[in-house]
Design a protein around this motif. Structure first.
Motif: not given
Length: 469
Positions: A163, A166-167, A169
């Motif tokens: 992660e 800002q989230n 992936q």
């Protein structure tokens, strides 16, 4: 000619066309061999497959441990993969060590192109990257096989996702690849040892089974030998101590033999008394002075017929199956006797007799049969008579041939009728061949007449079924 009689399969209880599996010993041996040849290989395949699965599981666990050691040092910063120059496991740092670590980013569901390979261990630097790598779902692993430069390798893949800010992936898949040679070597070694010991065990079990079968069937072999001794006249009863399952059979056979012997003795005594009772009235009739020559001759014929029929009834034919006489002992006596009788013109009688041939019956009956046929052959022959005797476990064959004029097909169909005499014979009352036929019929034998291929005259053939020994 009357049709010679022979025992049918239903009467004798023996089917000569049955194969080897009609033997109990053969059935047990085949069953034991099938058990060994089917069960042990099945156990071998099962054990070998179980060992392969165990090796595969151990390899999976080993690669899983390597994978987590690589995952522990994997970092992602600002969408960049960060890896140390050297890994803890030294095999990842040695070129072409056989143990490789790769990190790729997912492409599509069908595979990962080479351009998406993010990192590779130093051990993989000199190798061509694979065209397709497995890509399990995030958090899942996959174990399988892959070809690197044409050689089989095992591969363990695990997908993870880092992660970011800002989230965001950053998905990756870590692949641990190892040369399959070490694992295959273990499997091959185990397979060789397994089948070597299984073959040794199969041979050992085969020997043990054979010894066990011979020991188990030994009473049956003894039973067969004693029956053969009784059949050949060397013994009168079964005397061995048999297992419980055979004791009842042996006891019943002994009872049957005793009963048969007692009945035969009573028959002989009764017929002997009958012969004596007939002898005196015939002697009184023959002593009559006013008896015509024709009547005297007929009474003589009656005397001979009664004597023969009484003697035949007293013989062992049909009932004393266990008696036997060697054919050569009878044939030699007859040939010597007939050689003295038929000197002018000289008749050469040639013998080809199996010295082990056995006639299952009374010696006097065999003498009557051979005597009549040899005598007729000498009368019809110009210079040569041939007696041939062959035998097997199931049959006795006798052939008598001469070089005379032979017997026409019309005569062949009538010659065995009473009072009918072939033109080749200048003497006799025509009853001899009928007596021979009756005797052979009483032993369930076969009698036939044809033309001799070697001598050109008549050929009389006799066959007796001896049954299986």
């Amino acid at each position: 000619m009357s049709k010679p009689s022979s025992q049918s399969q239903s009467e004798t209880g023996v089917n000569p066309n049955k194969g080897l599996l009609n033997s109990l010993k053969a059935r047990l041996v085949v069953s034991a061999l099938l058990l060994i040849l089917v069960l042990l290989p099945l156990i071998g395949f099962t054990l070998n497959d179980a060992f392969k699965q165990q090796v595969k599981s151990a390899a999976k666990n080993e690669l899983s441990a390597y994978l987590y050691s690589v995952l522990a040092v994997t970092e992602v910063d600002n969408n960049r993969l960060l890896m140390p120059e050297l890994l803890v496991e030294n095999q990842f740092n040695v070129i072409q060590s056989g143990l490789y670590a790769l990190i790729s980013t997912p492409g599509n569901t069908s595979g990962i192109p080479a351009k998406h390979l993010l990192w590779q261990s130093n051990s993989f630097l000199a190798s061509e990257p694979p065209q397709h790598l497995p890509h399990p779902a995030t958090g899942q692993s996959e174990f399988g096989e892959i070809l690197l430069e044409g050689k089989p390798h095992i591969i363990y893949s695990f997908s993870a996702s880092f992660e970011q800010r800002q989230n965001k992936q950053f998905p990756i898949t870590i692949h641990i690849i190892k040369d399959q040679a070490d694992f295959q070597l273990q499997i091959d070694k185990f397979t060789r040892q397994l089948w070597t010991w299984l073959l040794i065990l199969m041979a050992l079990l085969g020997g043990v089974q054979l010894a066990w079968l011979l020991w188990t069937l030994k009473p049956l072999a003894k039973f067969k030998q004693e029956l053969s001794d009784v059949e050949q006249g060397r013994a009168m009863q079964l005397e061995a101590d048999y297992p419980t399952e055979l004791q009842a059979v042996a006891r019943q056979l002994n009872t049957l033999l005793n009963t048969e012997q007692s009945q035969r003795k009573r028959y002989r005594n009764a017929l002997s008394d009958l012969a004596h009772s007939l002898k005196t009235p015939l002697a009184v009739i023959q002593s009559q002075k006013d008896l015509s020559q024709g009547s005297f001759e007929q009474i003589s014929v009656i005397n001979r017929i009664i004597g023969h029929q009484l003697k035949r009834a007293q013989s062992a034919a049909g009932s004393s199956w266990h008696l036997g006489v060697k054919v050569c002992s009878v044939s030699e006596k007859l040939v010597r006797t007939l050689g003295k009788i038929y000197r002018a013109p000289e008749i050469q009688i040639t013998e080809s007799v199996d010295s082990e041939a056995i006639f299952k019956g009374d010696e006097s009956d065999l003498t009557e049969i051979l005597g009549n046929l040899l005598d007729n052959a000498c009368k019809a022959a110009k210079s040569k008579v041939l007696l041939s005797v062959t035998s097997s476990d199931t049959q006795l064959n006798i052939a008598i041939e001469d070089d005379g004029n032979g017997i026409s097909p019309e005569q062949q169909s009538q010659i065995f009728e009473r009072g009918i005499r072939a033109d080749s014979y200048s003497q006799g009352h025509g009853i001899g061949l009928a007596i021979v036929r009756d005797l052979i019929d009483s032993y369930n034998g076969k009698l036939s007449v044809s033309t001799s291929e070697s001598l050109g005259g008549a050929k009389f053939e006799i066959s007796f079924s001896l049954g299986r020994r």
